[in-house]
Each structure stands twice: as C-alpha cells, then as structure tokens.
Design an enzyme around this catalytic site. Structure first.
Site, PDB file in Angstrom:
ATOM      1  N   GLU A 130      -7.465  -9.957   7.217  1.00 18.78           N
ATOM      2  CA  GLU A 130      -7.006 -11.080   7.887  1.00 18.78           C
ATOM      3  C   GLU A 130      -7.936 -12.038   8.198  1.00 18.78           C
ATOM      4  O   GLU A 130      -9.094 -11.405   8.684  1.00 18.78           O
ATOM      5  CB  GLU A 130      -5.993 -10.563   8.974  1.00 18.78           C
ATOM      6  N   THR A 147       0.971  -1.029  -0.039  1.00 16.28           N
ATOM      7  CA  THR A 147      -0.054   0.042   0.086  1.00 16.28           C
ATOM      8  C   THR A 147       0.807   1.341  -0.013  1.00 16.28           C
ATOM      9  O   THR A 147       1.701   1.509   0.912  1.00 16.28           O
ATOM     10  CB  THR A 147      -0.931   0.020   1.127  1.00 16.28           C
ATOM     11  N   LEU A 169      -7.432  -7.653   1.214  1.00 18.91           N
ATOM     12  CA  LEU A 169      -7.615  -8.858   1.898  1.00 18.91           C
ATOM     13  C   LEU A 169      -7.726  -8.464   3.282  1.00 18.91           C
ATOM     14  O   LEU A 169      -7.059  -7.793   3.826  1.00 18.91           O
ATOM     15  CB  LEU A 169      -6.176  -9.653   1.592  1.00 18.91           C
ATOM     16  N   GLU A 190      -4.468  -4.436  -2.644  1.00 18.95           N
ATOM     17  CA  GLU A 190      -5.228  -5.766  -2.229  1.00 18.95           C
ATOM     18  C   GLU A 190      -6.081  -5.170  -1.333  1.00 18.95           C
ATOM     19  O   GLU A 190      -5.925  -4.244  -0.698  1.00 18.95           O
ATOM     20  CB  GLU A 190      -4.100  -6.625  -1.558  1.00 18.95           C
ATOM     21  N   LYS A 245      -8.880  -8.392  16.270  1.00 19.33           N
ATOM     22  CA  LYS A 245     -10.040  -8.908  15.879  1.00 19.33           C
ATOM     23  C   LYS A 245     -10.092 -10.522  15.786  1.00 19.33           C
ATOM     24  O   LYS A 245      -9.116 -10.909  15.963  1.00 19.33           O
ATOM     25  CB  LYS A 245     -10.712  -8.592  14.518  1.00 19.33           C
ATOM     26  N   CYS A 289      -3.771  -2.375   8.938  1.00 14.06           N
ATOM     27  CA  CYS A 289      -3.919  -1.488   7.757  1.00 14.06           C
ATOM     28  C   CYS A 289      -4.767  -0.132   8.025  1.00 14.06           C
ATOM     29  O   CYS A 289      -4.177   0.800   7.913  1.00 14.06           O
ATOM     30  CB  CYS A 289      -4.872  -2.332   6.715  1.00 14.06           C
ATOM     31  N   ASN A 325     -10.211   2.021   2.517  1.00 18.21           N
ATOM     32  CA  ASN A 325      -9.894   1.722   4.148  1.00 18.21           C
ATOM     33  C   ASN A 325     -10.412   2.949   4.829  1.00 18.21           C
ATOM     34  O   ASN A 325     -10.983   2.917   6.042  1.00 18.21           O
ATOM     35  CB  ASN A 325      -8.456   1.673   4.226  1.00 18.21           C
TER      36      ASN A 325
HETATM   37  C1  UDX Z   1      -8.809  -4.220   6.697  1.00 17.10           C
HETATM   38  C2  UDX Z   1      -9.574  -4.141   5.201  1.00 17.10           C
HETATM   39  O1  UDX Z   1     -10.976  -4.690   5.454  1.00 17.10           O
HETATM   40  C3  UDX Z   1      -8.933  -4.767   4.192  1.00 17.10           C
HETATM   41  O2  UDX Z   1      -9.802  -4.457   2.925  1.00 17.10           O
HETATM   42  C4  UDX Z   1      -7.576  -4.163   3.865  1.00 17.10           C
HETATM   43  O3  UDX Z   1      -6.939  -4.871   2.898  1.00 17.10           O
HETATM   44  C5  UDX Z   1      -6.942  -4.553   5.214  1.00 17.10           C
HETATM   45  O4  UDX Z   1      -7.406  -3.535   6.156  1.00 17.10           O
HETATM   46  P1  UDX Z   1      -8.318  -6.084   8.360  1.00 17.10           P
HETATM   47  O5  UDX Z   1      -7.391  -5.176   8.936  1.00 17.10           O
HETATM   48  O6  UDX Z   1      -7.906  -7.575   8.208  1.00 17.10           O
HETATM   49  O7  UDX Z   1      -8.776  -5.713   7.041  1.00 17.10           O
HETATM   50  O8  UDX Z   1      -9.396  -6.212   9.426  1.00 17.10           O
HETATM   51  P2  UDX Z   1     -11.131  -5.875   9.288  1.00 17.10           P
HETATM   52  O9  UDX Z   1     -11.837  -7.083   9.326  1.00 17.10           O
HETATM   53  O10 UDX Z   1     -11.521  -4.642   8.108  1.00 17.10           O
HETATM   54  O11 UDX Z   1     -11.328  -4.964  10.606  1.00 17.10           O
HETATM   55  C6  UDX Z   1     -10.631  -3.968  10.836  1.00 17.10           C
HETATM   56  C7  UDX Z   1     -10.682  -3.539  12.375  1.00 17.10           C
HETATM   57  O12 UDX Z   1     -12.030  -2.877  12.410  1.00 17.10           O
HETATM   58  C8  UDX Z   1     -10.777  -4.660  13.606  1.00 17.10           C
HETATM   59  O13 UDX Z   1     -10.115  -3.991  14.514  1.00 17.10           O
HETATM   60  C9  UDX Z   1     -12.285  -4.706  13.812  1.00 17.10           C
HETATM   61  O14 UDX Z   1     -12.378  -5.218  14.933  1.00 17.10           O
HETATM   62  C10 UDX Z   1     -12.857  -3.330  13.550  1.00 17.10           C
HETATM   63  N1  UDX Z   1     -14.130  -3.222  13.153  1.00 17.10           N
HETATM   64  C11 UDX Z   1     -14.603  -3.840  11.969  1.00 17.10           C
HETATM   65  C12 UDX Z   1     -15.178  -2.769  13.793  1.00 17.10           C
HETATM   66  O15 UDX Z   1     -14.707  -2.254  15.218  1.00 17.10           O
HETATM   67  N2  UDX Z   1     -16.281  -2.665  13.736  1.00 17.10           N
HETATM   68  C13 UDX Z   1     -16.725  -2.984  12.319  1.00 17.10           C
HETATM   69  O16 UDX Z   1     -18.096  -3.051  12.022  1.00 17.10           O
HETATM   70  C14 UDX Z   1     -16.045  -3.810  11.602  1.00 17.10           C
END
Ligand code: UDX
Length: 433
Positions: A150, A118, A148, A146, A315, A255, A203
């Site tokens: 996790e 990124t 993606l 990407e 998460k 991210c 993001n």
């Molecule tokens: C994120 C993006 O979704 C992904 O597209 C990008 O490539 C990388 O960053 P990720 O970091 O794996 O992915 O986690 P994601 O499932 O998106 O959750 C991010 C954070 O937001 C977590 O801490 C989660 O607990 C929090 N979250 C998510 C909330 O607090 N509320 C929500 O409704 C959704």
C-alpha cells in the site's frame, strides 16, 4: 474482467488498462461502482486516480455492479476479492467460493481464472477439483499472487521484483504470462500450491524479519545499545539486506497480520508446529504494548493524563488503519483513563465502532493536538511528524514533556535539545544523551 475492486483489484485494473487491455472492473458494492463511475476512488493510493482517469479517457475501462453482468464472454477473469481472517485465524474463503460459482453460472465460453486473492496453499487445487474439473466449459485455474505494498502499489505493479504464475496447464500459464509482457519482470512459473506458498512464505519471512529486529531492539534497551545503528550494521550484509529492519511498535495492515495467522493455522492443521511463526506473532503483539509501558514508567498511572497520539494508519502513505498498532495503543490508553487526542495527516476519522466519540479528540493539526498534553506518542512515521518544529510543540505542552517515538523516526538529539525526554524503541543510549 477483474472482480473485487479493493486495493489489489483497482491496481490490477489500472495496470492492465495501461498495458492496453480492455478491462471491466466488477464489484458487489453499488456505492463503490457509482463513485468509480463518477471519477472518485475511495482509497488513498498515490497515482492510482491518474492512471484510472487516463484509462477512462482512452475508453479502456468500465466499472459494473455484479448484478449488471448477465453473461461472461471474456477469456480471463481475475479474482481480487477479500480473504479476511476467521476468528480461529484461518482465511475466510467464502467470497472466493461465491465468486467462482458466480463465474460458472454466467460464463458462455472457456476461460482462465486468475486468483490474485491471497488463499492458503492447497486452496487452488481444492477449488479446481470442487468447482471446475469436468465443468461444461473448460476453465483453467492460475494462481498469480500479488506483492503490492500500500502506498506504492503502482510502482510495485509496474516494476515488480518477480511475477509468480502457478498452474496445471502450460497453455494457461503462457496466456497469463503474456499479460505482463510490457513489464520487464522475471517470471517464476510453477505449480499452483507452490505459487500460493510463495505469497505466504514471503509475508511470513518479512514479518519475522520485523519481529526479529524488534527482539534485538529490546536487547538494545537492556544493554544500552542503539537499534537504528545495529540495524544499519547488520543490513549492510548483502545476505541480510537493509529492508524490513526498522524496529518499532510492529507490523499492521491488511496483509501481514492476517496472512501470518493463516499460515500458522494451516501449519497447525497439517500437523506442523511452526514455532518461529508463533514467536513472530507473539513479539508483534508485545511491541504494541511498549509505548503504554513507557508512558507509565514516566507518568505513573495514566488516569486523567493528557496524551497525544500522532498517526493512525498502519504505516505512512496510506489511509488504511486495518490492524494498525496505533488503534491498540489508543484503546489501551482509554482503558487506563487517559484523555487522548489524535492527529493523522490523511486519516481524519474513525468510522468504526472502536471508540466512543466522547473519549477522543481529533486535533486540527499537530500543534492543536499536542496542546496541553504531558506526552506524545508517535505511532506512524509520517514526514509531517519528522519535519515538525519540535521547539514549537514544547511551548504548548506540559511537563514532563515526554516523546515516545514508536517508530524510531525522530532524531533523539533534536528532541533532547528542544527540552523533551525522548524514549524510542531500543534506543536506550539516545535519551541518556
Ligand atoms: C505487505 C507486503 O510488503 C506486500 O508485499 C503484500 O502484498 C501486502 O503486505 P503492506 O501491508 O502494504 O505490504 O505494508 P509494508 O510496507 O510491507 O509494511 C507492513 C507493516 O510492517 C507496516 O505496519 C510497517 O510499519 C511495518 N514495518 C515494515 C516495520 O515495522 N518495520 C519494517 O522494517 C518494515
């Protein structure tokens, strides 16, 4: 060739090998390469090991330390190295720049570089002018961000909502597009800077959605409404959508925090005050403090209070603790003089110099962790916590039997019926029942 074997790089190796390509995965970390060559994967990503094992069996992949590569003779090199935050919030591009110079020194033919790391909008054009334009071999530059998540990275790879390909050369765009022929995905083809901005904007939008619902949660606490019901009610509007409306202690991970900071930095140095993004960051930092405020309001000062924190990862479904709200909560509790016990179903250690070892205790299981505590903070919504037998938990805890549900993942009725005080985020009504 895929350079940089973190989450993104390893998933790219697995996905492309599964599609039938011959892939060399390259990393600077010798230990990582040795363990990959011994069949071990140092990250927890469901399904990844199986796909990599299968590709290894079919002799589609090999892993090499960067020092082993003398010449690059493949047509496509995918860069997946890290772009961490600098102290000023900007993205640190030193690994990306090093990698491009490294490729240039070793290539023995024309090739296409695919940037999956990124990088801030404008970087690709700059890198092209700085390193690639006019080089003795023709090197194309493609931005292919990407998306993606996790914990479900393989699913996101094989069933993407869209694939974004940005370039300044149509032939190279088509070449990269063909890599994804086996996926039934919508492909967005555009210029490099717009492709880069899509990643940041996506993001930032999702992070803002989370901070927005967290603001509404605070209002729920003031008004006596229930945020989970409110979120369901607004999410059913197709224009809003149900995703990313879970209120709680905010977003963490590798991210969102980093990319939101980098976009804020980029906006500022380009003369634009991105007010909304700043508010997103401020709200997210505030949410992490809420559990400690709630503990204080029920327990008074926290000196020598025994508090269990359930969940370390940012998460569920991952072993990643980067920028996890849980770590900030633990740090604050220790500052306030509390005795902290910790449990996470996957993450069993903190191999980082964040805390002194004698300040915290890792429980063997949930029951062992909560034994003798006055309060429990649920910091990650792991199924194990949701499905646990809370009546058993109550027996080993001490008064006032407080549960602070930082992820609003527990049923307040069940918790109340077991004899606990329940305190969620924006669920004022719930614990009064
Ligand atoms: C994120 C993006 O979704 C992904 O597209 C990008 O490539 C990388 O960053 P990720 O970091 O794996 O992915 O986690 P994601 O499932 O998106 O959750 C991010 C954070 O937001 C977590 O801490 C989660 O607990 C929090 N979250 C998510 C909330 O607090 N509320 C929500 O409704 C959704």
């Amino acid at each position: 060739m895929v350079i940089g074997l973190g989450y993104v790089g390893l998933v790219a190796v697995a996905g492309l090998a599964k599609a039938g390509y011959q892939i060399t995965g390259v990393d600077i970390n010798i230990k990582k390469i040795n363990s990959l060559n011994n069949g071990k994967i140092d990250i927890y990503e469901p399904g990844l090991k199986e796909v990599i094992d299968e590709a290894r069996l079919n002799q589609r992949i090999s892993f090499k330390n960067i020092a082993e590569i003398k010449n690059i003779d493949c047509g496509i090199v995918i860069i997946c190295v890290g772009t961490p935050s600098r102290p000023d919030g900007a993205a640190d591009l030193s690994q990306v720049e090093y990698t491009i110079e490294w490729i240039k020194e070793r290539t023995i033919n024309s090739l296409t570089i695919i940037m999956k790391s990124t990088v801030p909008p404008g970087t690709g054009e700059l890198l092209y002018k700085k390193y690639l334009a006019g080089f003795s071999y023709k090197i194309n530059y493609i931005s292919n961000p990407e998306f993606l998540r996790e914990g479900q990275a393989l699913k996101d790879w094989f069933y993407p909502d869209r694939i974004v390909i940005g370039g300044n050369n149509n032939k190279a765009i088509e070449e990269v597009s063909a890599l994804y022929d086996s996926l039934n995905a919508r492909i967005v083809k555009l210029d490099i800077t717009s492709a880069e901005l899509i990643k940041y904007a996506a993001n930032a939008f999702l992070a803002t959605k989370i901070s927005f619902i967290n603001e509404i949660a605070c209002l729920c606490d003031c008004l006596g409404a229930d945020i989970n019901s409110v979120a369901t009610g607004i999410g059913l509007d197709n224009r809003i959508g149900e995703g990313f409306l879970k209120a709680g202690i905010g977003y963490g991970g590798s991210c969102f925090p980093k990319d939101v900071r980098a976009l804020n930095f980029l906006s500022t140095i380009n003369g634009h005050n991105f007010e909304l993004l700043r508010a997103t960051i401020i709200v997210n930092s505030r949410q992490r403090l809420l559990p400690v405020q709630k503990l204080r309001s029920y327990l008074g000062n926290l000196v020598n209070k025994n508090i269990a924190v359930l969940g370390l990862t940012f998460k569920p479904g991952t072993d990643d603790i980067r920028e996890s709200p849980s770590l900030d909560i633990i740090r604050l509790l220790l500052d306030e003089g509390a005795n902290v016990s910790i449990y996470d179903p996957i993450r069993k250690n903190l191999n980082i110099n964040l805390f002194r070892k004698d300040q915290i205790r890792f429980g063997k299981n949930i029951l062992d962790t909560v034994k003798g505590t006055e309060a429990v903070v649920v910091a990650t919504e792991w199924d194990q916590f949701i499905d646990t037998n809370w009546s058993e938990i109550k027996i080993v805890m001490n008064e006032p039997f407080l549960i602070v549900d930082g992820r609003n993942c527990l049923d307040p009725c069940i918790i109340n019926n077991c004899g606990f005080i329940y305190s969620g985020i924006g669920r004022a009504k719930a614990h009064e029942r």
